[in-house]
Design a protein around this motif. Structure first.
Motif, PDB file in Angstrom:
ATOM      1  N   THR A 112       0.659  -1.386   0.104  1.00 39.76           N
ATOM      2  CA  THR A 112      -0.128  -0.104   0.093  1.00 39.76           C
ATOM      3  C   THR A 112       0.709   1.304  -0.048  1.00 39.76           C
ATOM      4  N   PRO A 113       0.504   2.495  -0.647  1.00 40.92           N
ATOM      5  CA  PRO A 113       1.054   3.672  -0.540  1.00 40.92           C
ATOM      6  C   PRO A 113       1.236   3.875   1.096  1.00 40.92           C
ATOM      7  N   CYS A 114       2.565   4.141   1.194  1.00 41.55           N
ATOM      8  CA  CYS A 114       2.687   4.751   2.601  1.00 41.55           C
ATOM      9  C   CYS A 114       4.173   5.496   3.051  1.00 41.55           C
ATOM     10  N   LEU A 115       4.221   6.015   4.138  1.00 39.69           N
ATOM     11  CA  LEU A 115       5.429   6.590   4.591  1.00 39.69           C
ATOM     12  C   LEU A 115       6.048   5.740   5.487  1.00 39.69           C
ATOM     13  N   ILE A 116       7.265   5.656   5.615  1.00 39.96           N
ATOM     14  CA  ILE A 116       8.188   5.047   6.209  1.00 39.96           C
ATOM     15  C   ILE A 116       9.196   5.785   6.974  1.00 39.96           C
ATOM     16  N   TYR A 117       8.911   5.667   8.297  1.00 37.39           N
ATOM     17  CA  TYR A 117       9.955   6.584   9.106  1.00 37.39           C
ATOM     18  C   TYR A 117      10.991   5.782   9.875  1.00 37.39           C
ATOM     19  N   TYR A 118      12.122   6.164  10.092  1.00 40.51           N
ATOM     20  CA  TYR A 118      13.156   5.727  11.314  1.00 40.51           C
ATOM     21  C   TYR A 118      13.061   6.619  12.137  1.00 40.51           C
ATOM     22  N   GLY A 119      12.690   6.195  13.425  1.00 38.96           N
ATOM     23  CA  GLY A 119      12.456   6.991  14.560  1.00 38.96           C
ATOM     24  C   GLY A 119      11.328   8.205  13.889  1.00 38.96           C
ATOM     25  N   GLU A 120      11.928   9.495  14.093  1.00 43.61           N
ATOM     26  CA  GLU A 120      10.886  10.604  13.701  1.00 43.61           C
ATOM     27  C   GLU A 120      11.138  11.157  12.442  1.00 43.61           C
ATOM     28  N   LYS A 121      12.047  10.541  11.589  1.00 43.55           N
ATOM     29  CA  LYS A 121      12.558  10.944  10.354  1.00 43.55           C
ATOM     30  C   LYS A 121      11.961  10.120   9.136  1.00 43.55           C
ATOM     31  N   LEU A 122      11.453  10.881   8.216  1.00 43.99           N
ATOM     32  CA  LEU A 122      10.923  10.289   7.047  1.00 43.99           C
ATOM     33  C   LEU A 122      11.762   9.750   6.045  1.00 43.99           C
ATOM     34  N   ARG A 123      12.145   8.430   6.000  1.00 37.50           N
ATOM     35  CA  ARG A 123      13.122   8.068   4.952  1.00 37.50           C
ATOM     36  C   ARG A 123      12.895   7.523   3.695  1.00 37.50           C
ATOM     37  N   TRP A 124      11.427   6.878   3.928  1.00 35.52           N
ATOM     38  CA  TRP A 124      11.196   6.211   2.496  1.00 35.52           C
ATOM     39  C   TRP A 124       9.637   6.659   2.112  1.00 35.52           C
ATOM     40  N   ILE A 125       9.377   6.574   0.927  1.00 32.38           N
ATOM     41  CA  ILE A 125       7.849   6.755   0.153  1.00 32.38           C
ATOM     42  C   ILE A 125       7.399   5.490  -0.593  1.00 32.38           C
ATOM     43  N   VAL A 126       6.429   4.909  -0.210  1.00 32.56           N
ATOM     44  CA  VAL A 126       5.862   3.773  -1.294  1.00 32.56           C
ATOM     45  C   VAL A 126       4.957   4.487  -1.863  1.00 32.56           C
ATOM     46  N   THR A 127       4.780   4.364  -3.375  1.00 30.86           N
ATOM     47  CA  THR A 127       3.546   4.963  -4.122  1.00 30.86           C
ATOM     48  C   THR A 127       3.420   3.845  -5.250  1.00 30.86           C
ATOM     49  N   ARG A 128       2.178   4.125  -6.114  1.00 29.31           N
ATOM     50  CA  ARG A 128       2.120   3.434  -6.915  1.00 29.31           C
ATOM     51  C   ARG A 128       2.647   4.011  -8.175  1.00 29.31           C
ATOM     52  N   LEU A 129       3.291   3.053  -9.153  1.00 31.73           N
ATOM     53  CA  LEU A 129       3.816   3.879 -10.307  1.00 31.73           C
ATOM     54  C   LEU A 129       2.783   4.980 -11.269  1.00 31.73           C
ATOM     55  N   ASP A 130       1.640   4.207 -11.362  1.00 31.79           N
ATOM     56  CA  ASP A 130       0.591   5.231 -11.966  1.00 31.79           C
ATOM     57  C   ASP A 130      -0.949   4.622 -11.566  1.00 31.79           C
ATOM     58  N   ASP A 131      -1.817   5.246 -12.060  1.00 27.42           N
ATOM     59  CA  ASP A 131      -3.176   4.946 -11.691  1.00 27.42           C
ATOM     60  C   ASP A 131      -3.819   3.589 -12.250  1.00 27.42           C
ATOM     61  N   TYR A 132      -2.931   3.174 -13.258  1.00 30.37           N
ATOM     62  CA  TYR A 132      -3.435   1.904 -13.995  1.00 30.37           C
ATOM     63  C   TYR A 132      -2.583   0.675 -13.891  1.00 30.37           C
ATOM     64  N   SER A 133      -1.710   0.624 -13.172  1.00 29.74           N
ATOM     65  CA  SER A 133      -0.758  -0.503 -12.883  1.00 29.74           C
ATOM     66  C   SER A 133      -0.888  -0.733 -11.323  1.00 29.74           C
ATOM     67  N   ASN A 134      -0.410  -2.120 -11.061  1.00 32.78           N
ATOM     68  CA  ASN A 134      -0.401  -2.678  -9.723  1.00 32.78           C
ATOM     69  C   ASN A 134       1.271  -2.723  -9.230  1.00 32.78           C
ATOM     70  N   GLN A 135       2.039  -1.735  -9.972  1.00 27.15           N
ATOM     71  CA  GLN A 135       3.479  -1.501  -9.823  1.00 27.15           C
ATOM     72  C   GLN A 135       3.630  -0.530  -8.883  1.00 27.15           C
ATOM     73  N   TYR A 136       4.381  -0.875  -7.806  1.00 27.84           N
ATOM     74  CA  TYR A 136       4.533   0.105  -6.438  1.00 27.84           C
ATOM     75  C   TYR A 136       6.071   0.433  -6.645  1.00 27.84           C
ATOM     76  N   VAL A 137       6.474   1.768  -6.184  1.00 23.93           N
ATOM     77  CA  VAL A 137       7.725   2.100  -6.114  1.00 23.93           C
ATOM     78  C   VAL A 137       8.290   2.467  -4.693  1.00 23.93           C
ATOM     79  N   LEU A 138       9.380   2.481  -4.400  1.00 20.53           N
ATOM     80  CA  LEU A 138       9.993   2.669  -3.143  1.00 20.53           C
ATOM     81  C   LEU A 138      10.922   3.937  -3.328  1.00 20.53           C
TER      82      LEU A 138
END
Length: 95
Positions: free
Chosen positions: A46-72
């Motif tokens: 799922t698209p989400c935010l990934i924190y290490y402690g309080e610091k945002l390090r990574w973001i998971v998003t969908r490549l586009d609205d038409y695919s099930n490909q996710y990117v980190l």
């Protein structure tokens, strides 16, 4: 009332809780998932935010609205990784 502090179940490090939707908090001390919250109804990744402690390090998003490909995306360098696995295994490849 909910506490603003989370304790890592692995090492006991205290971490300030993030108030958001769809996020994962890793302990900076031992690299253990300490807390996560995701909205019901999304697929295995799922698209989400990934924190290490309080610091945002990574973001998971969908490549586009038409695919099930996710990117980190790594926030510091803007490097993008295409997720090939599902569930937490997808993230373990890079985190």
């Amino acid at each position: 009332m909910e506490s603003d502090i989370i304790e890592c179940p692995n090492c006991g490090t205290l971490i300030k809780k993030i108030y958001s939707t769809n996020f994962i908090i890793y302990c900076e001390n031992c690299n253990t998932v300490t807390h996560f919250e995701c909205e019901y109804g999304y697929g295995p990744v799922t698209p989400c935010l990934i924190y290490y402690g309080e610091k945002l390090r990574w973001i998971v998003t969908r490549l586009d609205d038409y695919s099930n490909q996710y990117v980190l995306t790594y926030c510091e360098t803007k490097e993008v990784y295409y997720l090939k696995e599902s569930y937490m295994e997808a993230l373990k490849q890079y985190l």
